[in-house]
Write a protein that holds these residues in place. Structure first.
Motif, PDB file in Angstrom:
ATOM      1  N   MET A 148     -13.308  18.986  14.555  1.00 54.29           N
ATOM      2  CA  MET A 148     -12.214  18.894  13.601  1.00 54.29           C
ATOM      3  C   MET A 148     -11.524  20.124  13.501  1.00 54.29           C
ATOM      4  O   MET A 148     -11.845  21.187  13.220  1.00 54.29           O
ATOM      5  N   ASN A 149      -9.959  19.982  13.488  1.00 54.78           N
ATOM      6  CA  ASN A 149      -9.384  21.096  13.424  1.00 54.78           C
ATOM      7  C   ASN A 149      -8.922  21.381  11.763  1.00 54.78           C
ATOM      8  O   ASN A 149      -8.325  20.426  11.107  1.00 54.78           O
ATOM      9  N   PHE A 150      -9.484  22.486  11.092  1.00 54.97           N
ATOM     10  CA  PHE A 150      -9.267  22.734   9.934  1.00 54.97           C
ATOM     11  C   PHE A 150      -7.997  23.514   9.189  1.00 54.97           C
ATOM     12  O   PHE A 150      -7.965  24.186   8.383  1.00 54.97           O
ATOM     13  N   GLY A 151      -7.020  23.750  10.458  1.00 55.58           N
ATOM     14  CA  GLY A 151      -5.860  24.363  10.160  1.00 55.58           C
ATOM     15  C   GLY A 151      -5.497  25.499  11.143  1.00 55.58           C
ATOM     16  O   GLY A 151      -6.148  25.762  12.129  1.00 55.58           O
ATOM     17  N   PRO A 152      -4.429  25.895  10.791  1.00 54.77           N
ATOM     18  CA  PRO A 152      -3.530  25.673   9.875  1.00 54.77           C
ATOM     19  C   PRO A 152      -2.657  24.572  10.369  1.00 54.77           C
ATOM     20  O   PRO A 152      -2.335  23.980  11.472  1.00 54.77           O
ATOM     21  N   TYR A 153      -2.151  23.849   9.139  1.00 51.52           N
ATOM     22  CA  TYR A 153      -1.427  22.454   9.388  1.00 51.52           C
ATOM     23  C   TYR A 153       0.283  23.058   8.980  1.00 51.52           C
ATOM     24  O   TYR A 153       0.439  23.871   7.846  1.00 51.52           O
ATOM     25  N   SER A 154       1.098  22.482   9.630  1.00 58.09           N
ATOM     26  CA  SER A 154       2.596  22.795   9.489  1.00 58.09           C
ATOM     27  C   SER A 154       3.177  21.352   9.366  1.00 58.09           C
ATOM     28  O   SER A 154       2.704  20.181   9.860  1.00 58.09           O
ATOM     29  N   LEU A 155       4.537  21.494   8.572  1.00 51.86           N
ATOM     30  CA  LEU A 155       5.308  20.329   8.327  1.00 51.86           C
ATOM     31  C   LEU A 155       6.105  20.360   9.581  1.00 51.86           C
ATOM     32  O   LEU A 155       6.833  21.242   9.993  1.00 51.86           O
ATOM     33  N   TYR A 156       6.369  19.179  10.284  1.00 46.62           N
ATOM     34  CA  TYR A 156       7.135  18.948  11.501  1.00 46.62           C
ATOM     35  C   TYR A 156       8.323  17.827  10.949  1.00 46.62           C
ATOM     36  O   TYR A 156       7.804  16.969  10.535  1.00 46.62           O
ATOM     37  N   PRO A 157       9.716  17.986  11.133  1.00 49.45           N
ATOM     38  CA  PRO A 157      10.485  17.143  10.889  1.00 49.45           C
ATOM     39  C   PRO A 157      10.348  16.042  12.028  1.00 49.45           C
ATOM     40  O   PRO A 157       9.977  16.409  13.299  1.00 49.45           O
ATOM     41  N   TRP A 158      10.955  14.797  11.729  1.00 48.33           N
ATOM     42  CA  TRP A 158      10.862  13.653  12.842  1.00 48.33           C
ATOM     43  C   TRP A 158      11.393  14.117  13.998  1.00 48.33           C
ATOM     44  O   TRP A 158      12.572  14.886  13.762  1.00 48.33           O
ATOM     45  N   ASN A 159      11.308  13.859  15.073  1.00 52.82           N
ATOM     46  CA  ASN A 159      11.643  13.979  16.306  1.00 52.82           C
ATOM     47  C   ASN A 159      12.019  15.589  16.726  1.00 52.82           C
ATOM     48  O   ASN A 159      12.820  16.029  17.292  1.00 52.82           O
ATOM     49  N   SER A 160      10.849  16.339  16.314  1.00 48.75           N
ATOM     50  CA  SER A 160      11.058  17.898  16.616  1.00 48.75           C
ATOM     51  C   SER A 160       9.620  18.312  17.077  1.00 48.75           C
ATOM     52  O   SER A 160       8.516  17.618  16.375  1.00 48.75           O
ATOM     53  N   THR A 161       9.668  19.113  17.817  1.00 46.61           N
ATOM     54  CA  THR A 161       8.148  19.792  18.347  1.00 46.61           C
ATOM     55  C   THR A 161       8.193  21.253  17.678  1.00 46.61           C
ATOM     56  O   THR A 161       7.295  21.857  17.867  1.00 46.61           O
ATOM     57  N   THR A 162       9.115  21.522  16.619  1.00 47.72           N
ATOM     58  CA  THR A 162       9.222  22.985  16.059  1.00 47.72           C
ATOM     59  C   THR A 162       8.639  22.769  14.581  1.00 47.72           C
ATOM     60  O   THR A 162       9.416  21.788  13.723  1.00 47.72           O
ATOM     61  N   PRO A 163       7.665  23.242  14.003  1.00 50.25           N
ATOM     62  CA  PRO A 163       7.243  23.171  12.457  1.00 50.25           C
ATOM     63  C   PRO A 163       8.424  23.719  11.894  1.00 50.25           C
ATOM     64  O   PRO A 163       8.921  24.649  12.032  1.00 50.25           O
ATOM     65  N   SER A 164       8.742  23.221  10.529  1.00 54.04           N
ATOM     66  CA  SER A 164       9.560  23.727   9.772  1.00 54.04           C
ATOM     67  C   SER A 164       9.153  24.451   8.627  1.00 54.04           C
ATOM     68  O   SER A 164       9.782  25.341   8.060  1.00 54.04           O
ATOM     69  N   ALA A 165       7.833  24.268   8.283  1.00 52.19           N
ATOM     70  CA  ALA A 165       7.421  24.974   7.187  1.00 52.19           C
ATOM     71  C   ALA A 165       5.706  24.968   7.548  1.00 52.19           C
ATOM     72  O   ALA A 165       4.917  23.878   7.788  1.00 52.19           O
ATOM     73  N   LEU A 166       4.899  26.163   7.051  1.00 48.12           N
ATOM     74  CA  LEU A 166       3.282  26.303   7.267  1.00 48.12           C
ATOM     75  C   LEU A 166       3.201  25.320   5.816  1.00 48.12           C
ATOM     76  O   LEU A 166       3.582  25.773   4.814  1.00 48.12           O
ATOM     77  N   ILE A 167       2.252  24.499   5.996  1.00 45.69           N
ATOM     78  CA  ILE A 167       1.717  23.690   4.720  1.00 45.69           C
ATOM     79  C   ILE A 167       0.317  24.388   4.221  1.00 45.69           C
ATOM     80  O   ILE A 167       0.390  25.118   3.255  1.00 45.69           O
ATOM     81  N   GLY A 168      -0.733  24.601   5.071  1.00 50.43           N
ATOM     82  CA  GLY A 168      -1.912  25.048   4.592  1.00 50.43           C
ATOM     83  C   GLY A 168      -3.111  24.851   5.643  1.00 50.43           C
ATOM     84  O   GLY A 168      -2.867  24.209   6.642  1.00 50.43           O
ATOM     85  N   ASN A 169      -4.296  24.851   5.166  1.00 46.65           N
ATOM     86  CA  ASN A 169      -5.319  24.631   5.745  1.00 46.65           C
ATOM     87  C   ASN A 169      -6.308  23.360   5.112  1.00 46.65           C
ATOM     88  O   ASN A 169      -6.037  23.148   3.909  1.00 46.65           O
ATOM     89  N   MET A 170      -6.936  22.708   6.086  1.00 41.69           N
ATOM     90  CA  MET A 170      -7.630  21.643   5.787  1.00 41.69           C
ATOM     91  C   MET A 170      -9.099  22.138   4.814  1.00 41.69           C
ATOM     92  O   MET A 170      -9.706  22.906   5.561  1.00 41.69           O
ATOM     93  N   LYS A 171      -9.119  21.734   3.701  1.00 40.43           N
ATOM     94  CA  LYS A 171     -10.218  22.396   2.726  1.00 40.43           C
ATOM     95  C   LYS A 171     -11.354  21.591   2.693  1.00 40.43           C
ATOM     96  O   LYS A 171     -12.602  21.695   2.532  1.00 40.43           O
TER      97      LYS A 171
END
Length: 178
Positions: free
Chosen positions: A1-24
Protein backbone atom coordinates in the motif's frame (compact mmCIF):
# COMPACT_ATOMS: atom_id res chain seq x y z
CA UNK A 1 0.00 0.00 0.00
CA UNK A 2 1.24 3.45 -0.94
CA UNK A 3 1.08 5.68 2.15
CA UNK A 4 1.76 8.85 0.20
CA UNK A 5 2.27 11.49 -0.61
CA UNK A 6 -1.12 12.06 -2.27
CA UNK A 7 -1.91 15.00 -4.54
CA UNK A 8 -5.05 16.60 -5.94
CA UNK A 9 -5.44 16.09 -9.71
CA UNK A 10 -7.99 18.04 -11.76
CA UNK A 11 -10.11 15.92 -14.09
CA UNK A 12 -8.45 15.27 -17.47
CA UNK A 13 -5.03 16.15 -16.07
CA UNK A 14 -1.85 14.20 -15.41
CA UNK A 15 -0.33 17.09 -13.45
CA UNK A 16 -1.18 17.53 -9.75
CA UNK A 17 -2.56 20.90 -8.72
CA UNK A 18 -1.75 20.59 -4.99
CA UNK A 19 -0.15 18.24 -2.48
CA UNK A 20 -2.76 16.87 -0.05
CA UNK A 21 -0.73 14.77 2.39
CA UNK A 22 0.07 11.21 3.42
CA UNK A 23 -2.18 8.29 4.22
CA UNK A 24 -2.17 7.97 7.99
CA UNK A 25 -4.40 4.93 8.42
CA UNK A 26 -5.36 2.03 6.20
CA UNK A 27 -7.22 -1.27 6.72
CA UNK A 28 -7.93 -4.13 4.32
CA UNK A 29 -10.53 -6.07 6.35
CA UNK A 30 -13.49 -6.05 6.87
CA UNK A 31 -13.55 -3.08 4.48
CA UNK A 32 -10.83 -1.67 2.21
CA UNK A 33 -10.47 1.89 3.46
CA UNK A 34 -7.79 4.52 4.09
CA UNK A 35 -7.57 8.00 5.57
CA UNK A 36 -5.37 10.72 4.09
CA UNK A 37 -4.30 13.41 6.51
CA UNK A 38 -4.59 16.88 4.93
CA UNK A 39 -1.17 18.39 5.60
CA UNK A 40 -1.48 21.27 3.14
CA UNK A 41 -3.04 24.25 4.92
CA UNK A 42 -4.13 25.71 1.57
CA UNK A 43 -6.57 22.82 1.02
CA UNK A 44 -10.02 23.39 2.46
CA UNK A 45 -12.54 20.56 2.74
CA UNK A 46 -15.71 21.32 0.84
CA UNK A 47 -18.91 19.28 1.32
CA UNK A 48 -19.43 18.66 -2.38
CA UNK A 49 -19.04 16.13 -5.18
CA UNK A 50 -17.01 17.09 -8.25
CA UNK A 51 -19.10 17.47 -11.42
CA UNK A 52 -16.88 19.77 -13.50
CA UNK A 53 -18.05 18.34 -16.85
CA UNK A 54 -21.37 20.12 -16.27
CA UNK A 55 -21.61 23.70 -17.51
CA UNK A 56 -24.13 24.71 -14.81
CA UNK A 57 -23.56 22.40 -11.84
CA UNK A 58 -19.81 21.97 -11.35
CA UNK A 59 -20.19 21.06 -7.68
CA UNK A 60 -23.00 19.01 -6.13
CA UNK A 61 -23.49 19.91 -2.47
CA UNK A 62 -23.64 17.01 0.00
CA UNK A 63 -26.73 17.53 2.17
CA UNK A 64 -26.63 14.32 4.18
CA UNK A 65 -25.76 10.64 4.21
CA UNK A 66 -28.31 7.98 3.43
CA UNK A 67 -28.29 4.20 3.54
CA UNK A 68 -29.28 2.38 0.39
CA UNK A 69 -32.21 0.21 1.42
CA UNK A 70 -33.45 -1.49 -1.75
CA UNK A 71 -32.30 -3.16 -4.91
CA UNK A 72 -32.95 -1.03 -7.98
CA UNK A 73 -32.05 2.25 -6.26
CA UNK A 74 -30.36 4.73 -8.61
CA UNK A 75 -26.82 5.74 -7.56
CA UNK A 76 -24.09 7.73 -9.27
CA UNK A 77 -20.32 7.94 -8.83
CA UNK A 78 -17.91 10.80 -9.35
CA UNK A 79 -14.70 9.09 -10.43
CA UNK A 80 -11.39 10.58 -11.53
CA UNK A 81 -11.31 8.58 -14.79
CA UNK A 82 -15.00 8.14 -15.65
CA UNK A 83 -16.30 11.37 -14.11
CA UNK A 84 -20.05 11.11 -13.35
CA UNK A 85 -21.61 7.73 -14.14
CA UNK A 86 -24.86 6.27 -12.83
CA UNK A 87 -26.35 2.82 -12.37
CA UNK A 88 -28.65 0.74 -10.21
CA UNK A 89 -28.15 -1.25 -7.02
CA UNK A 90 -28.20 -4.98 -7.78
CA UNK A 91 -27.32 -6.35 -4.30
CA UNK A 92 -27.23 -4.93 -0.77
CA UNK A 93 -25.03 -7.54 0.91
CA UNK A 94 -22.08 -8.02 -1.39
CA UNK A 95 -18.57 -9.18 -0.62
CA UNK A 96 -15.21 -9.61 -2.30
CA UNK A 97 -12.53 -12.14 -1.60
CA UNK A 98 -9.10 -13.02 -2.92
CA UNK A 99 -6.56 -15.44 -1.53
CA UNK A 100 -5.59 -12.99 1.20
CA UNK A 101 -8.44 -10.64 2.18
CA UNK A 102 -12.21 -10.75 2.63
CA UNK A 103 -14.32 -7.57 2.38
CA UNK A 104 -17.97 -7.38 3.22
CA UNK A 105 -20.56 -4.69 3.83
CA UNK A 106 -20.61 -3.84 0.14
CA UNK A 107 -23.44 -2.58 -2.02
CA UNK A 108 -23.15 -3.88 -5.57
CA UNK A 109 -24.06 -1.47 -8.35
CA UNK A 110 -24.15 -1.97 -12.13
CA UNK A 111 -22.56 1.37 -13.04
CA UNK A 112 -19.50 1.30 -15.28
CA UNK A 113 -16.29 2.52 -13.65
CA UNK A 114 -12.69 2.11 -14.71
CA UNK A 115 -9.20 2.15 -13.18
CA UNK A 116 -8.67 5.42 -11.34
CA UNK A 117 -12.26 5.73 -10.10
CA UNK A 118 -11.66 3.90 -6.80
CA UNK A 119 -12.24 6.15 -3.82
CA UNK A 120 -14.87 8.19 -5.66
CA UNK A 121 -18.07 9.09 -3.81
CA UNK A 122 -21.32 7.23 -4.55
CA UNK A 123 -24.35 9.44 -4.22
CA UNK A 124 -28.03 9.90 -4.87
CA UNK A 125 -29.30 13.03 -6.65
CA UNK A 126 -31.82 14.92 -4.50
CA UNK A 127 -32.10 17.58 -7.22
CA UNK A 128 -29.74 19.09 -9.80
CA UNK A 129 -27.45 20.69 -7.20
CA UNK A 130 -27.77 18.61 -4.01
CA UNK A 131 -26.95 14.97 -3.25
CA UNK A 132 -27.05 12.41 -0.46
CA UNK A 133 -23.77 10.56 0.08
CA UNK A 134 -24.12 6.75 0.08
CA UNK A 135 -20.63 5.26 -0.09
CA UNK A 136 -17.16 5.07 -1.60
CA UNK A 137 -16.29 3.10 -4.74
CA UNK A 138 -13.90 0.28 -3.85
CA UNK A 139 -13.49 -1.62 -7.12
CA UNK A 140 -15.16 -2.98 -10.23
CA UNK A 141 -15.37 -5.79 -12.76
CA UNK A 142 -16.76 -5.38 -16.24
CA UNK A 143 -16.82 -6.93 -19.67
CA UNK A 144 -14.20 -5.19 -21.82
CA UNK A 145 -15.90 -6.47 -24.99
CA UNK A 146 -19.24 -4.71 -24.58
CA UNK A 147 -18.35 -1.90 -22.13
CA UNK A 148 -21.86 -2.24 -20.68
CA UNK A 149 -22.06 -5.09 -18.18
CA UNK A 150 -20.42 -3.78 -15.01
CA UNK A 151 -20.24 -4.76 -11.36
CA UNK A 152 -19.07 -2.06 -8.98
CA UNK A 153 -18.46 -2.57 -5.25
CA UNK A 154 -19.37 0.25 -2.90
CA UNK A 155 -18.26 0.55 0.72
CA UNK A 156 -21.22 2.01 2.57
CA UNK A 157 -20.79 5.23 4.53
CA UNK A 158 -22.46 3.55 7.51
CA UNK A 159 -19.89 0.73 7.53
CA UNK A 160 -17.08 3.31 7.58
CA UNK A 161 -18.69 5.31 10.39
CA UNK A 162 -19.36 2.12 12.38
CA UNK A 163 -15.66 1.18 12.26
CA UNK A 164 -14.30 4.71 12.75
CA UNK A 165 -16.47 6.19 15.49
CA UNK A 166 -14.67 9.56 15.54
CA UNK A 167 -15.17 10.32 11.82
CA UNK A 168 -17.80 12.80 10.70
CA UNK A 169 -19.11 13.41 7.21
CA UNK A 170 -18.89 17.08 6.25
CA UNK A 171 -22.24 18.26 4.87
CA UNK A 172 -23.75 21.60 3.93
CA UNK A 173 -26.07 23.18 6.44
CA UNK A 174 -29.23 24.47 4.92
CA UNK A 175 -30.83 27.57 6.40
CA UNK A 176 -34.44 26.87 7.41
CA UNK A 177 -37.06 28.86 5.55
CA UNK A 178 -38.61 31.52 7.81
Amino acid sequence: MNFGPYSLYPWNSTTPSALIGNMKYYILEPIDFGLIYIENEDIITVPSVRNTDSELYKELQIDDIISVSSNGAHLCCSGFSSHIRCGYVVALNGFTSDEEYYNDILVVNNLLSVQGDSGGPLFYYKNLTHVSLNGILTGALYNFDDNINAITGVITINSILNLFKTLEVVTVSLNPVS
